[in-house]
Enzyme design. Structure first.
Site, PDB file in Angstrom:
ATOM      1  N   TYR A 151       0.794  -1.224   0.000  1.00 18.84           N
ATOM      2  CA  TYR A 151       0.000   0.000   0.000  1.00 18.84           C
ATOM      3  C   TYR A 151       0.828   1.277   0.000  1.00 18.84           C
ATOM      4  O   TYR A 151       0.283   2.370  -0.176  1.00 18.84           O
ATOM      5  CB  TYR A 151      -0.944  -0.002   1.215  1.00 18.84           C
ATOM      6  CG  TYR A 151      -2.184  -0.826   0.962  1.00 18.84           C
ATOM      7  CD1 TYR A 151      -2.133  -2.212   1.026  1.00 18.84           C
ATOM      8  CD2 TYR A 151      -3.390  -0.234   0.633  1.00 18.84           C
ATOM      9  CE1 TYR A 151      -3.261  -2.975   0.776  1.00 18.84           C
ATOM     10  CE2 TYR A 151      -4.519  -0.977   0.381  1.00 18.84           C
ATOM     11  CZ  TYR A 151      -4.450  -2.346   0.452  1.00 18.84           C
ATOM     12  OH  TYR A 151      -5.571  -3.090   0.196  1.00 18.84           O
ATOM     13  N   LYS A 202       2.673 -15.124   4.323  1.00 25.32           N
ATOM     14  CA  LYS A 202       3.104 -16.116   3.320  1.00 25.32           C
ATOM     15  C   LYS A 202       4.632 -16.207   3.387  1.00 25.32           C
ATOM     16  O   LYS A 202       5.336 -16.009   2.387  1.00 25.32           O
ATOM     17  CB  LYS A 202       2.644 -15.688   1.919  1.00 25.32           C
ATOM     18  CG  LYS A 202       1.222 -16.088   1.587  1.00 25.32           C
ATOM     19  CD  LYS A 202       1.020 -17.577   1.347  1.00 25.32           C
ATOM     20  CE  LYS A 202       1.546 -18.005  -0.010  1.00 25.32           C
ATOM     21  NZ  LYS A 202       1.283 -19.475  -0.239  1.00 25.32           N
ATOM     22  N   ASP A 235      -3.236 -18.462   2.631  1.00 24.24           N
ATOM     23  CA  ASP A 235      -4.125 -19.299   1.801  1.00 24.24           C
ATOM     24  C   ASP A 235      -4.877 -20.301   2.674  1.00 24.24           C
ATOM     25  O   ASP A 235      -6.091 -20.498   2.528  1.00 24.24           O
ATOM     26  CB  ASP A 235      -3.339 -19.990   0.662  1.00 24.24           C
ATOM     27  CG  ASP A 235      -2.043 -20.654   1.103  1.00 24.24           C
ATOM     28  OD1 ASP A 235      -1.664 -20.509   2.287  1.00 24.24           O
ATOM     29  OD2 ASP A 235      -1.407 -21.331   0.266  1.00 24.24           O
ATOM     30  N   ASP A 259      -6.998  -6.925   3.923  1.00 26.12           N
ATOM     31  CA  ASP A 259      -8.032  -6.371   3.042  1.00 26.12           C
ATOM     32  C   ASP A 259      -8.879  -7.503   2.460  1.00 26.12           C
ATOM     33  O   ASP A 259     -10.112  -7.489   2.522  1.00 26.12           O
ATOM     34  CB  ASP A 259      -7.356  -5.567   1.922  1.00 26.12           C
ATOM     35  CG  ASP A 259      -8.370  -5.033   0.922  1.00 26.12           C
ATOM     36  OD1 ASP A 259      -9.426  -4.540   1.358  1.00 26.12           O
ATOM     37  OD2 ASP A 259      -8.111  -5.125  -0.299  1.00 26.12           O
ATOM     38  N   ASP A 263     -13.028  -9.048   3.576  1.00 23.64           N
ATOM     39  CA  ASP A 263     -14.214  -9.227   2.720  1.00 23.64           C
ATOM     40  C   ASP A 263     -14.752 -10.654   2.847  1.00 23.64           C
ATOM     41  O   ASP A 263     -15.969 -10.878   2.898  1.00 23.64           O
ATOM     42  CB  ASP A 263     -13.889  -8.941   1.244  1.00 23.64           C
ATOM     43  CG  ASP A 263     -14.055  -7.455   0.880  1.00 23.64           C
ATOM     44  OD1 ASP A 263     -13.834  -6.600   1.759  1.00 23.64           O
ATOM     45  OD2 ASP A 263     -14.407  -7.157  -0.282  1.00 23.64           O
TER      46      ASP A 263
HETATM   47  C1  IPM Z   1     -10.777  -1.163   2.034  1.00 23.10           C
HETATM   48  C2  IPM Z   1     -10.639  -0.817   0.566  1.00 23.10           C
HETATM   49  C3  IPM Z   1      -9.391   0.014   0.334  1.00 23.10           C
HETATM   50  C4  IPM Z   1      -8.184  -0.854   0.710  1.00 23.10           C
HETATM   51  C5  IPM Z   1      -9.229   0.569  -1.092  1.00 23.10           C
HETATM   52  C6  IPM Z   1     -10.425   1.364  -1.525  1.00 23.10           C
HETATM   53  C7  IPM Z   1      -7.992   1.421  -1.198  1.00 23.10           C
HETATM   54  O1  IPM Z   1     -10.673  -1.973  -0.212  1.00 23.10           O
HETATM   55  O2  IPM Z   1     -10.760  -0.248   2.865  1.00 23.10           O
HETATM   56  O3  IPM Z   1     -10.942  -2.339   2.356  1.00 23.10           O
HETATM   57  O4  IPM Z   1      -7.695  -1.638  -0.102  1.00 23.10           O
HETATM   58  O5  IPM Z   1      -7.733  -0.716   1.846  1.00 23.10           O
HETATM   59 MN    MN Z   2     -11.237  -3.767   0.898  1.00 24.20          MN
END
Ligand code: IPM
Ligand code: MN
Ligand code: NAD
Length: 367
Positions: A151, A202, A235, A259, A263
């Site tokens: 990042y 990893k 993984d 990140d 999700d």
């Molecule tokens: C998150 C988003 C951000 C990230 C993007 C929009 C830069 O996916 O906050 O999870 O990757 O951190």
């Molecule tokens: Mn994200």
């Protein structure tokens, strides 16, 4: 309790706490409006003095003015505000995401918000896609490192747009950065009576950078003998989160893996519309944003789920020293879910604002 530095609920602040609201793009403004209503209702009900300042940063502002995050705005957020409540950024008219990188990643880096705390908690049994799982099986937090890794934006394109193009994004990890996020994860576990911390990397491939994670994890874990420490490659962790989510209390991992895994975690408990997150530097102004993005296809239709942003508001209330208000907001969301008062993504009949109002009503009725 999700605050890393809880303050005393009973000591009155000398001035109202100032929250900068950055609604952003897409569904950001809609979920921010609904969630702000809930935060204000909770503040009123629990005697917290909050002042909201709405800031227009986002794609529209960038396209109109060329400005993303000016130095003046940054100084204002750092020096004059107690928290930042952020919707989402991302707009097709800004394909390189310049404004989102400057504002969202800019605030994470410049405020040094090294903890990205993302809870994964099942708030209603029907919300998990996992067969035979209930609330006790899904209740962990992800500690995502938030200031390093790929990042940092170091790299470049050499011989761009030719057949010989070379593209590089550097992955950066520092001893200080790795140690502080791992320590934060253990500290949170201890403070919240959790038994297990799992670190994920990893290191089998990234022997230098994730080798550092391995070495630092062993050192820090040794300081917390009361906490069970465990390591899984990222993984395998993705698989284990689905196969045996009950095995996790705290997961600590790198920026990029955090990140992606957050999700996945969100989907295990009802989807992105419900997922909350806090970007923290304990004791300093921090930024609170839902896990989801600007969901352009849903924007302007009053269909987006505001619960992720509302639960993010609960994290913010906790961090601002109002844990009773934060807990009431979470309870109100749980009650709404039980009553079917929710948006279409969860099978409910309500629009964004009505779902927010349903939560606010329950918060106001708290005794
Ligand atoms: C998150 C988003 C951000 C990230 C993007 C929009 C830069 O996916 O906050 O999870 O990757 O951190
Ligand atoms: Mn994200
Ligand atoms: P997204 O999170 O916006 O959407 C992913 C999926 O989840 C979509 O199907 C969307 O409809 C659904 N969804 C998301 N939030 C929802 C909600 N509140 N209620 C109901 N459904 C919801 O991710 P994306 O589509 O990959 O990204 C869209 C834009 O947002 C991109 O520009 C991306 O870079 C940006 N983004 C920003 C942030 C942030 O600001 N923190 C986070 C992630 C993505």
């Amino acid at each position: 309790m999700l605050s890393l530095s809880p303050q005393d609920d009973s000591s009155p602040a000398p001035r109202p706490q100032r929250i900068a609201v950055i609604p952003g793009d897409g569904i950001g403004p809609e979920v921010a409006r609904a969630a702000a209503g809930v935060v204000l209702a909770a503040a009123e009900r629990f005697g917290a003095r909050l002042e909201l300042e709405w800031l227009p940063l986002g794609a529209d502002h960038y396209l109109k003015t060329g400005e993303t995050l000016t130095d003046e705005m940054f100084a204002h957020l750092r020096d004059d505000c107690d928290a930042i409540f952020f919707g989402a950024m991302g707009d097709a008219r800004v394909p390189d995401m310049r404004h989102a990188r400057d504002v969202l990643l800019g605030l994470r880096f410049r405020l040094d918000l090294y903890v990205n705390l993302r809870p994964v908690k099942l708030l209603h049994p029907a919300l998990t896609p996992l067969k035979g799982r209930g609330a006790g099986d899904l209740d962990f937090v992800i500690f995502r490192e938030n200031t390093e890794d790929v990042y940092v934006g170091m790299g470049g394109n050499f011989k761009r747009d030719t057949l010989d193009e070379v593209a590089i994004n550097e992955m950066l990890h520092t001893r200080k950065g790795v140690e502080r996020i791992i320590r934060a994860a253990f500290e949170w576990a201890v403070a919240n009576g959790k038994r297990r911390v799992c670190m994920s990397d990893k290191a089998n491939v990234l022997q230098f950078s994730h080798g550092l994670w391995q070495r630092v994890f062993k050192l820090v874990a040794a300081e917390y003998p009361q906490v069970e420490s465990r390591h899984l490659y990222a993984d395998v962790l993705a698989m284990e989160m689905v196969r045996a989510p009950q095995d996790f209390d705290v997961i600590v991992t790198t920026n990029m893996f955090g990140d992606i895994l957050s999700d996945l975690g969100a989907e295990l408990v009802g989807g992105l519309g419900l997922a909350a997150s806090a970007n923290l530097y304990p004791g300093r102004v921090s930024l609170f944003e839902p896990v989801h993005g600007s969901a352009p296809a849903l924007a302007g239709k009053d269909v987006a789920n505001p619960f992720g942003m509302i639960l993010t508001g609960a994290l913010m209330l906790n961090a601002l020293g109002h844990p009773a208000a934060g807990a009431a907001v979470e309870r109100a969301v749980v009650e709404c879910l039980a009553a079917g008062e929710a948006t279409a993504d969860l099978g409910g009949p309500l629009g964004t604002q009505a779902a927010g109002e349903a939560v606010a009503r329950r918060v106001r009725a708290e005794r």
